[in-house]
Every structure is written in structure tokens, then in C-alpha cells.
Design a protein around this motif. Structure first.
Motif, PDB file in Angstrom:
ATOM      1  N   GLY A  68     -58.995 -57.575  -6.378  1.00  0.00           N
ATOM      2  CA  GLY A  68     -58.777 -58.303  -5.133  1.00  0.00           C
ATOM      3  C   GLY A  68     -59.276 -59.728  -5.264  1.00  0.00           C
ATOM      4  N   CYS A  69     -58.864 -60.394  -6.332  1.00  0.00           N
ATOM      5  CA  CYS A  69     -59.431 -61.709  -6.692  1.00  0.00           C
ATOM      6  C   CYS A  69     -58.903 -62.844  -5.834  1.00  0.00           C
ATOM      7  N   GLY A  70     -57.868 -62.594  -5.025  1.00  0.00           N
ATOM      8  CA  GLY A  70     -57.319 -63.684  -4.221  1.00  0.00           C
ATOM      9  C   GLY A  70     -56.761 -64.779  -5.105  1.00  0.00           C
ATOM     10  N   ARG A  71     -57.175 -66.014  -4.860  1.00  0.00           N
ATOM     11  CA  ARG A  71     -56.685 -67.149  -5.641  1.00  0.00           C
ATOM     12  C   ARG A  71     -57.526 -67.404  -6.887  1.00  0.00           C
ATOM     13  N   GLN A  85     -64.500 -61.948 -20.373  1.00  0.00           N
ATOM     14  CA  GLN A  85     -63.042 -61.898 -20.280  1.00  0.00           C
ATOM     15  C   GLN A  85     -62.683 -61.193 -18.979  1.00  0.00           C
ATOM     16  N   VAL A  86     -61.906 -61.845 -18.139  1.00  0.00           N
ATOM     17  CA  VAL A  86     -61.653 -61.370 -16.788  1.00  0.00           C
ATOM     18  C   VAL A  86     -60.195 -60.982 -16.613  1.00  0.00           C
ATOM     19  N   THR A  87     -59.976 -59.799 -16.054  1.00  0.00           N
ATOM     20  CA  THR A  87     -58.657 -59.415 -15.558  1.00  0.00           C
ATOM     21  C   THR A  87     -58.661 -59.667 -14.056  1.00  0.00           C
ATOM     22  N   ALA A  88     -57.868 -60.649 -13.615  1.00  0.00           N
ATOM     23  CA  ALA A  88     -57.852 -61.102 -12.219  1.00  0.00           C
ATOM     24  C   ALA A  88     -56.724 -60.384 -11.494  1.00  0.00           C
ATOM     25  N   ALA A  89     -57.063 -59.314 -10.772  1.00  0.00           N
ATOM     26  CA  ALA A  89     -56.064 -58.433 -10.165  1.00  0.00           C
ATOM     27  C   ALA A  89     -55.952 -58.692  -8.668  1.00  0.00           C
ATOM     28  N   ASP A  90     -54.719 -58.911  -8.205  1.00  0.00           N
ATOM     29  CA  ASP A  90     -54.505 -59.108  -6.772  1.00  0.00           C
ATOM     30  C   ASP A  90     -53.097 -58.669  -6.399  1.00  0.00           C
ATOM     31  N   LEU A  91     -52.951 -58.250  -5.154  1.00  0.00           N
ATOM     32  CA  LEU A  91     -51.651 -57.814  -4.644  1.00  0.00           C
ATOM     33  C   LEU A  91     -50.895 -58.942  -3.980  1.00  0.00           C
ATOM     34  N   TRP A  92     -51.600 -59.849  -3.300  1.00  0.00           N
ATOM     35  CA  TRP A  92     -50.949 -60.811  -2.411  1.00  0.00           C
ATOM     36  C   TRP A  92     -50.704 -62.175  -3.037  1.00  0.00           C
ATOM     37  N   ARG A  94     -49.475 -64.400  -6.275  1.00  0.00           N
ATOM     38  CA  ARG A  94     -48.660 -64.232  -7.474  1.00  0.00           C
ATOM     39  C   ARG A  94     -49.465 -64.574  -8.721  1.00  0.00           C
ATOM     40  N   PRO A  95     -49.375 -63.748  -9.768  1.00  0.00           N
ATOM     41  CA  PRO A  95     -50.131 -64.049 -10.989  1.00  0.00           C
ATOM     42  C   PRO A  95     -49.713 -65.375 -11.621  1.00  0.00           C
ATOM     43  N   GLU A  96     -48.446 -65.774 -11.441  1.00  0.00           N
ATOM     44  CA  GLU A  96     -48.023 -67.065 -11.980  1.00  0.00           C
ATOM     45  C   GLU A  96     -48.820 -68.213 -11.350  1.00  0.00           C
ATOM     46  N   ASP A  97     -49.082 -68.099 -10.034  1.00  0.00           N
ATOM     47  CA  ASP A  97     -49.851 -69.142  -9.356  1.00  0.00           C
ATOM     48  C   ASP A  97     -51.302 -69.138  -9.825  1.00  0.00           C
ATOM     49  N   ASN A  98     -51.871 -67.947  -9.981  1.00  0.00           N
ATOM     50  CA  ASN A  98     -53.249 -67.875 -10.462  1.00  0.00           C
ATOM     51  C   ASN A  98     -53.362 -68.343 -11.907  1.00  0.00           C
ATOM     52  N   ALA A  99     -52.324 -68.110 -12.702  1.00  0.00           N
ATOM     53  CA  ALA A  99     -52.351 -68.575 -14.089  1.00  0.00           C
ATOM     54  C   ALA A  99     -52.460 -70.090 -14.149  1.00  0.00           C
ATOM     55  N   VAL A 100     -51.745 -70.779 -13.264  1.00  0.00           N
ATOM     56  CA  VAL A 100     -51.848 -72.240 -13.206  1.00  0.00           C
ATOM     57  C   VAL A 100     -53.253 -72.652 -12.807  1.00  0.00           C
ATOM     58  N   GLY A 106     -59.676 -74.653 -16.859  1.00  0.00           N
ATOM     59  CA  GLY A 106     -60.146 -74.636 -18.236  1.00  0.00           C
ATOM     60  C   GLY A 106     -60.513 -73.276 -18.783  1.00  0.00           C
ATOM     61  N   VAL A 107     -60.094 -72.199 -18.098  1.00  0.00           N
ATOM     62  CA  VAL A 107     -60.439 -70.854 -18.570  1.00  0.00           C
ATOM     63  C   VAL A 107     -59.187 -69.982 -18.724  1.00  0.00           C
ATOM     64  N   GLY A 108     -58.068 -70.620 -19.019  1.00  0.00           N
ATOM     65  CA  GLY A 108     -56.834 -69.878 -19.181  1.00  0.00           C
ATOM     66  C   GLY A 108     -56.875 -68.883 -20.322  1.00  0.00           C
ATOM     67  N   ASP A 109     -57.749 -69.103 -21.294  1.00  0.00           N
ATOM     68  CA  ASP A 109     -57.871 -68.179 -22.421  1.00  0.00           C
ATOM     69  C   ASP A 109     -58.829 -67.028 -22.132  1.00  0.00           C
ATOM     70  N   ARG A 110     -59.488 -67.055 -20.962  1.00  0.00           N
ATOM     71  CA  ARG A 110     -60.476 -66.017 -20.643  1.00  0.00           C
ATOM     72  C   ARG A 110     -60.167 -65.255 -19.364  1.00  0.00           C
ATOM     73  N   VAL A 111     -59.115 -65.649 -18.656  1.00  0.00           N
ATOM     74  CA  VAL A 111     -58.733 -64.978 -17.406  1.00  0.00           C
ATOM     75  C   VAL A 111     -57.268 -64.588 -17.484  1.00  0.00           C
ATOM     76  N   LEU A 112     -56.993 -63.298 -17.270  1.00  0.00           N
ATOM     77  CA  LEU A 112     -55.623 -62.789 -17.276  1.00  0.00           C
ATOM     78  C   LEU A 112     -55.244 -62.362 -15.865  1.00  0.00           C
ATOM     79  N   PRO A 113     -54.421 -63.127 -15.160  1.00  0.00           N
ATOM     80  CA  PRO A 113     -53.988 -62.726 -13.822  1.00  0.00           C
ATOM     81  C   PRO A 113     -52.940 -61.615 -13.904  1.00  0.00           C
ATOM     82  N   VAL A 114     -53.083 -60.625 -13.034  1.00  0.00           N
ATOM     83  CA  VAL A 114     -52.108 -59.532 -12.968  1.00  0.00           C
ATOM     84  C   VAL A 114     -51.794 -59.229 -11.507  1.00  0.00           C
ATOM     85  N   HIS A 115     -50.587 -58.712 -11.287  1.00  0.00           N
ATOM     86  CA  HIS A 115     -50.171 -58.284  -9.949  1.00  0.00           C
ATOM     87  C   HIS A 115     -50.274 -56.770  -9.897  1.00  0.00           C
TER      88      HIS A 115
END
Length: 267
Positions: A68-71, A85-92, A94-100, A106-115
Motif C-alpha cells: 500500500g505504498c501509494g505514490r 531493495q523495495v517492492t513498492a506494491a499498490d492498487l490505486w 499506476r506502477p509506471e507513474d511510481n517508476a518515474v 535516484g533509487v530506480g535500481d532499488r525500488v520495483l513498483p508493482v500493481h
């Protein structure tokens, strides 16, 4: 630290939101946190949770589920402050937005957004060293059957830590506290007391409960943050919601509302 999340010096708003009890959060740009907030100040709540959860004890590169990571503000914080290393899980969101967002931080290599939805998590048993949930667990975790399905994702001895909006005491009967009725929403019935949460986690046997405590004066932080969001946000919806929170918290004055911190170790 990338400039879009870095603290802005000599700024009255920054000074207003720089609290000694949250030194790590104080390093982040307050306008970035305002733009990406979805409720109470998630970084403050995570920083309060961190010592009880033992985040500083995790090895670099340990795997953490931010449920429930939100943004993804909390995901950025976890990756940057604790080197995990973080798996950023949220329903509401979009993982594409969180990836940006995480890439800009500066942590794109350590955070993986998922829906994903909290009841349908696509991870194997023993995947994570820790699970974190800030201002989200109350919406799905009150089900008696939920915690065992979540703790299976932890390695043996791993911890789950959550912070949730809460009530100091459980209401008697079926009515909300009288002084909160003008602002009470049906969703607020998922707010519970520290004792309720401790029993809820203990009786299922999935974890050994290590903490179930009330945040001293947490309502004051919630009020301060809501006042700032109501004044400074550019999102009309968040301005209205924060304004209602300000009215409610001023009326309550800490009598009923606040936050609970829960930590359990997988047995």
C-alpha cells in the motif's frame, strides 16, 4: 540526494515542518512530500516505525515489501535511508507513474513498483526480510484470516511493521464518539485501539507481537500536516480532505484519534 527530493534551506515552510523527532524525514523537500502525499505524513510515520521494526539492522540489499505504498514516498525513503531493495506494491497508483517518481529520486535500481491487490500478492513464500505498511493496513488487515496469508511471504524470523490511524479506546456500542459525529465516515470503523490490534495479531498465532503502542501526541503531527496540505496543496481534492481533517482533529484534541504502531515477528 537528487534535487527534486532534497530539503530546501531557508524556507519558512521547511522550517515549519522540520521536527527534531524526525531527523531523516527532515532531509526531504516538503513540497515533494506535499505533492505526493495521500493522507497523514507517511515519512514521519515510517520514521516512528523504523526503530521498533529494526530497519537499521537489516543487511544492505535486504528485500522489503512496501504494501500500500501509494505514490512510493515510503519506498524511496526505505531504499535511501536503509539501503534495502523495495517492492513498492499498490492498487490505486499506476506502477509506471511510481517508476518515474523513484527514478527521479535516484533509487530506480532499488525500488520495483508493482500493481497488486493486498489479497492477491504474487510473491512466493519467504520472499521478504520485512514487510512495511504505512496508513494502508487498516483497509484490508482487520480480517481475521489476513495476517497468516501475509506472513507466509516473510523469511523465518522476519518482521512485519505497520502504522495505522487509530482510536485511543474502542467505542462502546454502535455509535462513533459524540464529538466526532460531524466528520465520521463509514471507513473510520476500521480504526481500532492498540489493545484491539494486539489481540487481533496475537490470537492468530502467525506472529509474535513485539509492539502495539500508541504514538504520543501523534494527533498533533497529523493536525500540523493537515493544516499545511490544506494551505499548500495544488490538488483541490486533497485540500478539501485535509481541511476536514483539520476541523476533526481540532475538535478531538487527542481525545480519540491518533496512530498505532504494530510490529510482529514471524513465528
Amino acid at each position: 540526494m537528487p534535487t527534486n527530493t532534497s530539503r530546501t534551506p531557508n524556507d519558512p515552510l521547511t522550517d515549519r515542518l522540520t521536527l527534531p523527532r524526525y531527523p531523516r524525514s527532515g532531509r526531504y523537500d516538503v513540497r515533494w512530500t506535499i505533492d505526493n502525499q495521500m493522507g497523514p505524513h507517511a515519512l514521519w510515520l515510517l520514521e516512528w516505525l523504523a526503530p521498533a521494526l529494526g530497519l537499521a539492522e537489516l543487511e544492505p540489499g535486504a528485500r522489503v515489501l512496501d504494501l500500500g505504498c501509494g505514490r512510493a514516498m515510503t519506498s524511496v525513503f526505505l531504499a535511501r535511508e536503509y539501503g534495502v531493495q523495495v517492492t513498492a506494491a499498490d492498487l490505486w497508483v499506476r506502477p509506471e507513474d511510481n517508476a518515474v517518481r523513484v527514478a527521479e529520486a535516484g533509487v530506480g535500481d532499488r525500488v520495483l513498483p508493482v500493481h497488486t491487490e493486498a489479497h492477491d500478492l504474487p510473491f512466493g513464500d519467504g520472499t521478504f526480510d520485512a514487510v512495511v505498511s504505512v496508513d494502508a493496513y487498516q483497509y484490508f488487515g482487520t480480517n481475521d484470516l489476513y495476517l497468516p496469508t501475509l506472513t507466509r511471504l516473510l523469511k523465518p524470523g522476519g518482521r512485519i511493521g505497520v502504522v495505522v490511524p487509530a482510536l485511543r479506546e474502542e467505542p462502546a456500542g454502535t455509535e462513533p464518539p459524540q464529538h466526532l459525529r460531524p466528520w465520521w465516515e463509514p471507513d473510520f470503523w476500521c480504526f481500532h485501539s492498540p489493545g484491539w490490534w494486539r489481540r487481533h495479531w496475537t490470537r492468530g498465532g502467525a506472529v509474535e507481537v513485539e509492539a502495539a503502542d500508541w504514538q504520543p501526541d501523534g494527533w498533533r503531527d497529523w493536525l500540523l500536516w493537515s493544516e499545511v496540505v490544506a494551505e499548500e496543496s495544488t490538488d483541490d481534492f486533497h485540500v478539501r480532505m485535509a481541511g476536514r481533517s483539520v476541523e476533526m482533529l481540532r475538535a478531538d484534541q487527542g481525545r480519540a484519534l491518533g496512530f498505532v504502531r504494530l510490529v510482529g515477528r514471524r513465528t
